[in-house]
Design a protein around this motif. Sequence first.
Motif, mmCIF file in Angstrom:
data_model
loop_
_atom_site.group_PDB
_atom_site.id
_atom_site.type_symbol
_atom_site.label_atom_id
_atom_site.label_comp_id
_atom_site.label_asym_id
_atom_site.label_seq_id
_atom_site.Cartn_x
_atom_site.Cartn_y
_atom_site.Cartn_z
ATOM 1 N N VAL A 353 0.857 -1.190 0.000
ATOM 2 C CA VAL A 353 0.000 0.000 0.000
ATOM 3 C C VAL A 353 0.888 1.233 0.000
ATOM 4 O O VAL A 353 1.630 1.485 0.951
ATOM 5 C CB VAL A 353 -0.928 0.003 1.232
ATOM 6 C CG1 VAL A 353 -1.819 1.242 1.214
ATOM 7 C CG2 VAL A 353 -1.769 -1.265 1.255
ATOM 8 N N GLN A 354 0.803 2.016 -1.087
ATOM 9 C CA GLN A 354 1.733 3.135 -1.268
ATOM 10 C C GLN A 354 1.289 4.420 -0.582
ATOM 11 O O GLN A 354 2.080 5.346 -0.433
ATOM 12 C CB GLN A 354 1.921 3.399 -2.769
ATOM 13 C CG GLN A 354 2.494 2.198 -3.516
ATOM 14 C CD GLN A 354 2.694 2.491 -4.996
ATOM 15 O OE1 GLN A 354 3.254 3.537 -5.353
ATOM 16 N NE2 GLN A 354 2.245 1.575 -5.847
ATOM 17 N N SER A 355 0.030 4.480 -0.170
ATOM 18 C CA SER A 355 -0.485 5.730 0.397
ATOM 19 C C SER A 355 -0.772 5.597 1.889
ATOM 20 O O SER A 355 -1.544 4.718 2.307
ATOM 21 C CB SER A 355 -1.776 6.136 -0.334
ATOM 22 O OG SER A 355 -2.432 7.181 0.341
ATOM 23 N N ASN A 356 -0.162 6.466 2.671
ATOM 24 C CA ASN A 356 -0.481 6.508 4.100
ATOM 25 C C ASN A 356 -1.922 6.952 4.329
ATOM 26 O O ASN A 356 -2.546 6.578 5.322
ATOM 27 C CB ASN A 356 0.484 7.453 4.834
ATOM 28 C CG ASN A 356 1.860 6.839 4.998
ATOM 29 O OD1 ASN A 356 1.998 5.617 5.114
ATOM 30 N ND2 ASN A 356 2.888 7.678 4.988
ATOM 31 N N TYR A 357 -2.439 7.751 3.396
ATOM 32 C CA TYR A 357 -3.836 8.184 3.528
ATOM 33 C C TYR A 357 -4.762 6.971 3.517
ATOM 34 O O TYR A 357 -5.673 6.864 4.349
ATOM 35 C CB TYR A 357 -4.217 9.135 2.395
ATOM 36 C CG TYR A 357 -5.680 9.536 2.456
ATOM 37 C CD1 TYR A 357 -6.101 10.578 3.263
ATOM 38 C CD2 TYR A 357 -6.646 8.841 1.714
ATOM 39 C CE1 TYR A 357 -7.441 10.929 3.342
ATOM 40 C CE2 TYR A 357 -7.988 9.180 1.787
ATOM 41 C CZ TYR A 357 -8.377 10.220 2.610
ATOM 42 O OH TYR A 357 -9.705 10.557 2.693
ATOM 43 N N PHE A 390 -6.588 -0.299 -3.710
ATOM 44 C CA PHE A 390 -6.165 0.180 -2.401
ATOM 45 C C PHE A 390 -4.641 0.251 -2.253
ATOM 46 O O PHE A 390 -4.148 0.834 -1.280
ATOM 47 C CB PHE A 390 -6.769 -0.679 -1.300
ATOM 48 C CG PHE A 390 -8.221 -0.371 -1.042
ATOM 49 C CD1 PHE A 390 -8.603 0.641 -0.180
ATOM 50 C CD2 PHE A 390 -9.212 -1.075 -1.713
ATOM 51 C CE1 PHE A 390 -9.942 0.937 0.036
ATOM 52 C CE2 PHE A 390 -10.555 -0.786 -1.508
ATOM 53 C CZ PHE A 390 -10.930 0.229 -0.633
ATOM 54 N N SER A 391 -3.908 -0.312 -3.212
ATOM 55 C CA SER A 391 -2.450 -0.250 -3.150
ATOM 56 C C SER A 391 -1.874 0.890 -3.980
ATOM 57 O O SER A 391 -0.682 1.201 -3.876
ATOM 58 C CB SER A 391 -1.834 -1.573 -3.649
ATOM 59 O OG SER A 391 -2.225 -2.644 -2.829
ATOM 60 N N GLN A 392 -2.701 1.519 -4.807
ATOM 61 C CA GLN A 392 -2.205 2.533 -5.742
ATOM 62 C C GLN A 392 -1.687 3.778 -5.018
ATOM 63 O O GLN A 392 -2.077 4.087 -3.894
ATOM 64 C CB GLN A 392 -3.312 2.930 -6.721
ATOM 65 C CG GLN A 392 -4.457 3.695 -6.080
ATOM 66 C CD GLN A 392 -5.565 4.039 -7.069
ATOM 67 O OE1 GLN A 392 -5.312 4.700 -8.075
ATOM 68 N NE2 GLN A 392 -6.787 3.577 -6.782
ATOM 69 N N ALA A 393 -0.817 4.488 -5.705
ATOM 70 C CA ALA A 393 -0.344 5.773 -5.204
ATOM 71 C C ALA A 393 -1.482 6.782 -5.290
ATOM 72 O O ALA A 393 -2.333 6.707 -6.184
ATOM 73 C CB ALA A 393 0.851 6.251 -6.013
ATOM 74 N N VAL A 394 -1.494 7.725 -4.362
ATOM 75 C CA VAL A 394 -2.566 8.711 -4.312
ATOM 76 C C VAL A 394 -1.974 10.110 -4.525
ATOM 77 O O VAL A 394 -0.999 10.496 -3.864
ATOM 78 C CB VAL A 394 -3.300 8.649 -2.950
ATOM 79 C CG1 VAL A 394 -4.311 9.787 -2.836
ATOM 80 C CG2 VAL A 394 -3.981 7.296 -2.789
#
Length: 629
Positions: A353-357, A390-394
């Motif tokens: 998961v690349q996004s902490n958000y 859900f793993s994509q960069a945001v």
Amino acid sequence: MATCQHGDGAQNGEPEPTHRAAPCQPIPFIFLEIPVNVTTRHRLFHGAFALSSFAAGFAATFLPLQAFAAGGTPVITTSPTTTVGTAPVGTVNTSTVVFGPSANFPKVEIVSYEEKIGVVPFTQLHYAGADLTLKLTNTSKVVTDPAWLAVKDANVLMRQNTSGVSIPTLQPGASTTVSVHLDAVLPAAQSQLPEDQQYSQWSAQYRNVCGPQLSSVLDWRGSQAQTPMDPHREALLVKEGWSDYAKVPPSVPICSGNQCVKVCDIEKNIRAQLDGKVTGYGFFVGQYPKFGSYGDARTAADAPETAFKSNTKITVASVSKLVTTIAAVRLLDQKGISLDTAIGPYLPSDWNVQSNYVKNITFAQLLGQRSGIKDYGNVSMDYAKLKSFFSQAVNTNANTMCQGSGVVNPANPINVNNQGWCYSNYNFAIMRVLLPKVAGFAEDPNQGTRPQTLANQYTQLVQQNVFNLVGQTGVTCKPPVNSTNFAFAYKGPSDNSGGTNWGDVSLICGAAGWYLSVEDMAKVMLSLNAKDGKILAASGGKDLFETMRQRGLGWDVDNNGELEKNGGWGANCDGNGVCDNISTSVAMFGPVSGPRVLGVLFINSNITGGGGAQGVLEKAYNQSLYLKP
């Protein structure tokens, strides 16, 4: 000796006496009429007793008591005179006086109920009636009393065609089943075609009162000398497993202040909107477990032709989101996990998961459609798609607005700057991945089998935390095994080309996909409305259903007068864009403080003229409201 005087002391114009005698205490006479034979009620006891008072208490003298037959002939020898008195506390034995035991009758429930109404083929012979199978269960710890069983219809549409059924004594926990047939109670013939007219009038009355309202009637069948205090008992008659929610019959209006609604009026409004305009539907309205249905779940084009019933399974589309929410709220509470907990620790450990958000999105934000996800998600919600999404960069600078169902895979689908309400299937489909880890299931290390493992675990968790708790077992995300009692989707009532069988959708279940009957969802709604704690905790300062309402979890409509969740699912569209369609809605109408009117409506086709289940249900309720005169 002191004297006393009855009356006014002066009569017929006589002067008032100078000295009045002390007035007497009243001596009332209470006359008794007590049934002796509860089956015929022809014989009655007749007797009386005189009551006098004195300083220390009272004395009651029972005068001779006799029993008489209908013609006036004594049938029992005159009883002796008996005196019962009282004395100051502490001067006599004050142990409880026991007049006799109450009757111990079994619980009566409907196992099956099948109405048979129609015309014999190739004739003008009409028929109307119903066959019931009833289950009688001893729920006490002692043997039940012998009894006569009858079935009564408060709406006087049907009547049992035999005398009372003899019910034997039952040991604790034992049960027995009996069959009862009801015949139509026809009005008197009034024309040269009496049968046609009689059945026509009977059918109109049936529609006007929304069918029978049945009660079981149990009467003592033992020796008269041992007749208990309450030898006659009547109870509302409902399907097996529903008696907890059979407190008030559907004929009783549901009122809040001066505003009322009659359940039968809602039913008639539903039928007026849908009969002849859809392939089939099933519904439940009110607070009492009485159901209705119409048409086909499967047409002859998808043989065998199968009638739509209250226990017919149908994939309920997005009503599944409410089911998922209820399961999640209960499971999180059981595990001591706050709704405001971040989902990061409950995602698969090997997802990059690349996004902490994304990691910090909470369960409440997902269930309340306030996660920042702006993609409707009108795509297959399988494991691979969830992992990718859900793993994509945001992009934290993106300001994507909420997208409708027609926009597929928009750019920058997650808006970290806007957690406003936005409908997305992703918010609920991900629960199929999250809830097994919340429950403590070990993560399946095999990437090939993990999707099915998670689907099985999620299904099990919803069964255990929702449906099993109210006795609706075997509910899944696929059609019932070895049964044709599930609905296909059709374009409309004139569609003869065959419908869509959604099949097994376990691998995408969560936001949609649950196969439910009207009965399955009605039992859940009745439990939530009753706040009986069977599913969601409702005591000790905790009210999880109220939490769902206040935080808007799982609902599409969540105002002070209505809670509603709807769904729709289309497939196999023709050149004009008309698809095989499912339309569903579940709702609670009325003030937060209650009483609420519950509604469940599942339709398996488009409605001629347009519209959907939500609009039908809301219109039926609103048009049925009236003010007390």
